[in-house]
Design a protein around this motif. Structure first.
Motif, PDB file in Angstrom:
ATOM      1  N   GLN A  16       2.396   2.805  17.672  1.00 42.89           N
ATOM      2  CA  GLN A  16       3.760   3.192  17.381  1.00 42.89           C
ATOM      3  C   GLN A  16       4.204   2.760  15.993  1.00 42.89           C
ATOM      4  OE1 GLN A  16       6.779   2.553  20.207  1.00 42.89           O
ATOM      5  NE2 GLN A  16       5.548   3.222  21.912  1.00 42.89           N
ATOM      6  N   SER A  17       3.305   2.230  15.181  1.00 37.85           N
ATOM      7  CA  SER A  17       3.700   1.763  13.869  1.00 37.85           C
ATOM      8  C   SER A  17       4.145   2.867  12.920  1.00 37.85           C
ATOM      9  CB  SER A  17       2.581   0.936  13.240  1.00 37.85           C
ATOM     10  OG  SER A  17       1.433   1.705  13.086  1.00 37.85           O
ATOM     11  N   PRO A  18       3.640   4.123  13.027  1.00 36.02           N
ATOM     12  CA  PRO A  18       4.180   5.142  12.124  1.00 36.02           C
ATOM     13  C   PRO A  18       5.674   5.315  12.380  1.00 36.02           C
ATOM     14  CG  PRO A  18       2.214   5.958  13.215  1.00 36.02           C
ATOM     15  CD  PRO A  18       2.578   4.647  13.874  1.00 36.02           C
ATOM     16  N   ILE A  19       6.421   5.435  11.316  1.00 34.00           N
ATOM     17  CA  ILE A  19       7.870   5.529  11.462  1.00 34.00           C
ATOM     18  C   ILE A  19       8.349   6.956  11.642  1.00 34.00           C
ATOM     19  CG2 ILE A  19       8.373   3.389  10.254  1.00 34.00           C
ATOM     20  CD1 ILE A  19       8.934   5.099   7.751  1.00 34.00           C
ATOM     21  N   GLY A  20       7.464   7.907  11.602  1.00 32.92           N
ATOM     22  CA  GLY A  20       7.854   9.289  11.812  1.00 32.92           C
ATOM     23  C   GLY A  20       8.356   9.977  10.551  1.00 32.92           C
ATOM     24  N   LYS A  21       8.090   9.376   9.410  1.00 32.41           N
ATOM     25  CA  LYS A  21       8.515   9.951   8.133  1.00 32.41           C
ATOM     26  C   LYS A  21       7.412   9.733   7.112  1.00 32.41           C
ATOM     27  CE  LYS A  21      13.371   8.895   8.869  1.00 32.41           C
ATOM     28  NZ  LYS A  21      14.531   8.196   8.350  1.00 32.41           N
ATOM     29  N   LEU A  22       7.573  10.406   5.976  1.00 32.54           N
ATOM     30  CA  LEU A  22       6.659  10.151   4.864  1.00 32.54           C
ATOM     31  C   LEU A  22       6.888   8.741   4.344  1.00 32.54           C
ATOM     32  CD1 LEU A  22       6.754  13.370   2.678  1.00 32.54           C
ATOM     33  CD2 LEU A  22       4.892  12.540   4.069  1.00 32.54           C
ATOM     34  N   PRO A  23       5.904   8.187   3.663  1.00 33.46           N
ATOM     35  CA  PRO A  23       6.119   6.868   3.072  1.00 33.46           C
ATOM     36  C   PRO A  23       7.357   6.874   2.170  1.00 33.46           C
ATOM     37  CG  PRO A  23       3.817   7.501   2.919  1.00 33.46           C
ATOM     38  CD  PRO A  23       4.569   8.698   3.430  1.00 33.46           C
ATOM     39  N   LYS A  24       8.118   5.816   2.225  1.00 30.89           N
ATOM     40  CA  LYS A  24       9.382   5.722   1.494  1.00 30.89           C
ATOM     41  C   LYS A  24       9.252   6.053   0.004  1.00 30.89           C
ATOM     42  CE  LYS A  24      13.579   3.024   1.429  1.00 30.89           C
ATOM     43  NZ  LYS A  24      14.432   3.994   2.045  1.00 30.89           N
ATOM     44  N   PRO A  25       8.199   5.595  -0.682  1.00 33.55           N
ATOM     45  CA  PRO A  25       8.113   5.961  -2.114  1.00 33.55           C
ATOM     46  C   PRO A  25       8.092   7.469  -2.361  1.00 33.55           C
ATOM     47  CG  PRO A  25       6.590   4.184  -1.614  1.00 33.55           C
ATOM     48  CD  PRO A  25       7.138   4.673  -0.302  1.00 33.55           C
ATOM     49  N   ALA A 103      -8.018  13.120  16.448  1.00 32.89           N
ATOM     50  CA  ALA A 103      -8.220  14.397  15.762  1.00 32.89           C
ATOM     51  C   ALA A 103      -6.894  14.953  15.236  1.00 32.89           C
ATOM     52  CB  ALA A 103      -8.888  15.404  16.704  1.00 32.89           C
ATOM     53  N   LEU A 104      -5.855  14.911  16.057  1.00 34.67           N
ATOM     54  CA  LEU A 104      -4.568  15.430  15.607  1.00 34.67           C
ATOM     55  C   LEU A 104      -3.989  14.557  14.498  1.00 34.67           C
ATOM     56  CD1 LEU A 104      -2.385  17.557  15.803  1.00 34.67           C
ATOM     57  CD2 LEU A 104      -1.270  16.134  17.542  1.00 34.67           C
ATOM     58  N   ALA A 105      -4.051  13.253  14.652  1.00 33.70           N
ATOM     59  CA  ALA A 105      -3.518  12.357  13.611  1.00 33.70           C
ATOM     60  C   ALA A 105      -4.249  12.575  12.286  1.00 33.70           C
ATOM     61  CB  ALA A 105      -3.627  10.909  14.052  1.00 33.70           C
ATOM     62  N   THR A 106      -5.549  12.768  12.352  1.00 32.62           N
ATOM     63  CA  THR A 106      -6.325  13.025  11.137  1.00 32.62           C
ATOM     64  C   THR A 106      -5.901  14.343  10.506  1.00 32.62           C
ATOM     65  OG1 THR A 106      -8.212  11.746  11.926  1.00 32.62           O
ATOM     66  CG2 THR A 106      -8.658  13.413  10.231  1.00 32.62           C
ATOM     67  N   ARG A 107      -5.801  15.387  11.309  1.00 35.67           N
ATOM     68  CA  ARG A 107      -5.395  16.701  10.809  1.00 35.67           C
ATOM     69  C   ARG A 107      -4.016  16.649  10.153  1.00 35.67           C
ATOM     70  NH1 ARG A 107      -6.644  21.278  15.188  1.00 35.67           N
ATOM     71  NH2 ARG A 107      -8.828  21.099  14.707  1.00 35.67           N
ATOM     72  N   VAL A 108      -3.080  16.021  10.855  1.00 34.27           N
ATOM     73  CA  VAL A 108      -1.715  15.914  10.342  1.00 34.27           C
ATOM     74  C   VAL A 108      -1.691  15.084   9.058  1.00 34.27           C
ATOM     75  CG1 VAL A 108       0.542  14.846  10.825  1.00 34.27           C
ATOM     76  CG2 VAL A 108      -0.555  16.306  12.538  1.00 34.27           C
ATOM     77  N   ILE A 112      -0.515  16.520   5.448  1.00 38.04           N
ATOM     78  CA  ILE A 112       0.661  15.982   4.769  1.00 38.04           C
ATOM     79  C   ILE A 112       0.290  15.343   3.439  1.00 38.04           C
ATOM     80  CG2 ILE A 112       2.454  14.216   4.899  1.00 38.04           C
ATOM     81  CD1 ILE A 112       2.679  14.914   7.914  1.00 38.04           C
ATOM     82  N   THR A 113      -0.766  14.563   3.414  1.00 37.01           N
ATOM     83  CA  THR A 113      -1.122  13.916   2.147  1.00 37.01           C
ATOM     84  C   THR A 113      -1.593  14.929   1.107  1.00 37.01           C
ATOM     85  OG1 THR A 113      -3.349  13.347   2.957  1.00 37.01           O
ATOM     86  CG2 THR A 113      -1.614  11.662   3.164  1.00 37.01           C
ATOM     87  N   ASP A 132      -1.582   9.613  -4.816  1.00 35.19           N
ATOM     88  CA  ASP A 132      -2.910  10.054  -4.384  1.00 35.19           C
ATOM     89  C   ASP A 132      -3.555   9.051  -3.431  1.00 35.19           C
ATOM     90  OD1 ASP A 132      -2.998   8.340  -6.732  1.00 35.19           O
ATOM     91  OD2 ASP A 132      -5.164   8.707  -6.742  1.00 35.19           O
ATOM     92  N   ARG A 133      -3.086   7.826  -3.455  1.00 35.84           N
ATOM     93  CA  ARG A 133      -3.687   6.785  -2.596  1.00 35.84           C
ATOM     94  C   ARG A 133      -3.535   7.093  -1.112  1.00 35.84           C
ATOM     95  NH1 ARG A 133       1.262   4.490  -3.958  1.00 35.84           N
ATOM     96  NH2 ARG A 133       2.393   3.478  -2.284  1.00 35.84           N
ATOM     97  N   TYR A 134      -2.468   7.807  -0.746  1.00 35.00           N
ATOM     98  CA  TYR A 134      -2.265   8.122   0.670  1.00 35.00           C
ATOM     99  C   TYR A 134      -3.398   8.999   1.188  1.00 35.00           C
ATOM    100  CZ  TYR A 134       2.357   6.258  -0.293  1.00 35.00           C
ATOM    101  OH  TYR A 134       3.393   5.445  -0.665  1.00 35.00           O
ATOM    102  N   TRP A 135      -3.751  10.035   0.428  1.00 34.39           N
ATOM    103  CA  TRP A 135      -4.859  10.901   0.828  1.00 34.39           C
ATOM    104  C   TRP A 135      -6.170  10.121   0.802  1.00 34.39           C
ATOM    105  CZ3 TRP A 135      -9.463  12.363  -1.336  1.00 34.39           C
ATOM    106  CH2 TRP A 135     -10.144  13.374  -0.685  1.00 34.39           C
ATOM    107  N   ARG A 136      -6.418   9.395  -0.277  1.00 30.15           N
ATOM    108  CA  ARG A 136      -7.675   8.657  -0.447  1.00 30.15           C
ATOM    109  C   ARG A 136      -7.850   7.611   0.666  1.00 30.15           C
ATOM    110  NH1 ARG A 136      -6.668   6.987  -5.145  1.00 30.15           N
ATOM    111  NH2 ARG A 136      -5.975   4.919  -4.548  1.00 30.15           N
ATOM    112  N   ASP A 137      -6.802   6.857   0.946  1.00 32.28           N
ATOM    113  CA  ASP A 137      -6.892   5.834   1.991  1.00 32.28           C
ATOM    114  C   ASP A 137      -7.126   6.466   3.366  1.00 32.28           C
ATOM    115  OD1 ASP A 137      -6.461   3.979   0.003  1.00 32.28           O
ATOM    116  OD2 ASP A 137      -4.420   3.461   0.638  1.00 32.28           O
TER     117      ASP A 137
END
Length: 170
Positions: A16-25, A103-108, A112-113, A132-137
């Motif tokens: 449940q750690s994802p906050i349901g939004k894009l990263p704040k930055p 699989a869904l979390a990876t796809r999403v 998004i990234t 770009d770090r979001y996609w790379r990570d």
């Protein structure tokens, strides 16, 4: 959910750690720096219809991934609670649920990234922002346990009623 026997959070609470939004930055950049498209007819990126559309789409995708992860976490917890009484069938169904959530979390996440720059604009590609770090990570995290194998196992279960072989990643 907290498992007192283990004195640690269960899979449910950690998922449940994802906050349901894009990263704040990213959203802050969109609010403060992104320009609306020249033909959008608005003065602010926060009113650009396509940027709003994309943020809405991101949110829906994230909510679906969270919901599936929560369902999988509940199945993991129920399986854990059964301990030695867990059947092979139940173990296989838990593996399918976890694989589907991954699989869904990876796809999403990949979607998004990849699309972050559609809501931030060309200047956001600059290294100093690090978007770009979001996609790379995410790619680094997902490659050690390939989703294609998860999807194959799910397909075999859906089409042939074959449970996945129990391995360290299932």
């Amino acid at each position: 959910m907290w498992d007192k026997r283990l004195a640690r959070p269960t899979a449910h609470s950690s998922m449940q750690s994802p906050i349901g939004k894009l990263p704040k930055p990213v959203s802050e950049y969109t609010k403060t720096t992104t320009k609306p498209w020249m033909t959008s007819g608005v003065d602010s990126a926060t009113q650009d219809p396509y940027i709003l559309h994309d943020y809405g789409d991101f949110w829906i995708e994230i909510q679906a991934a969270i919901a599936l992860a929560d369902q999988a976490a509940e199945k993991v917890q129920a399986a854990w609670d059964k301990d030695a009484e867990l059947t092979h069938q139940e173990r296989g169904e838990v593996a399918i649920a976890v694989s589907a959530a991954k699989a869904l979390a990876t796809r999403v996440g990949i979607d998004i990234t990849n699309r972050i720059f559609e809501v931030t604009g060309t200047r956001a590609i600059a290294t100093k922002y690090g978007f770009d770090r979001y996609w790379r990570d995410l790619r680094t995290f997902t490659l050690h346990d390939p989703v294609d194998y998860k999807l194959r196992a799910i397909g075999d279960w859906v089409l042939n009623d074959q449970l996945p072989v129990i391995r360290q990643y299932s």
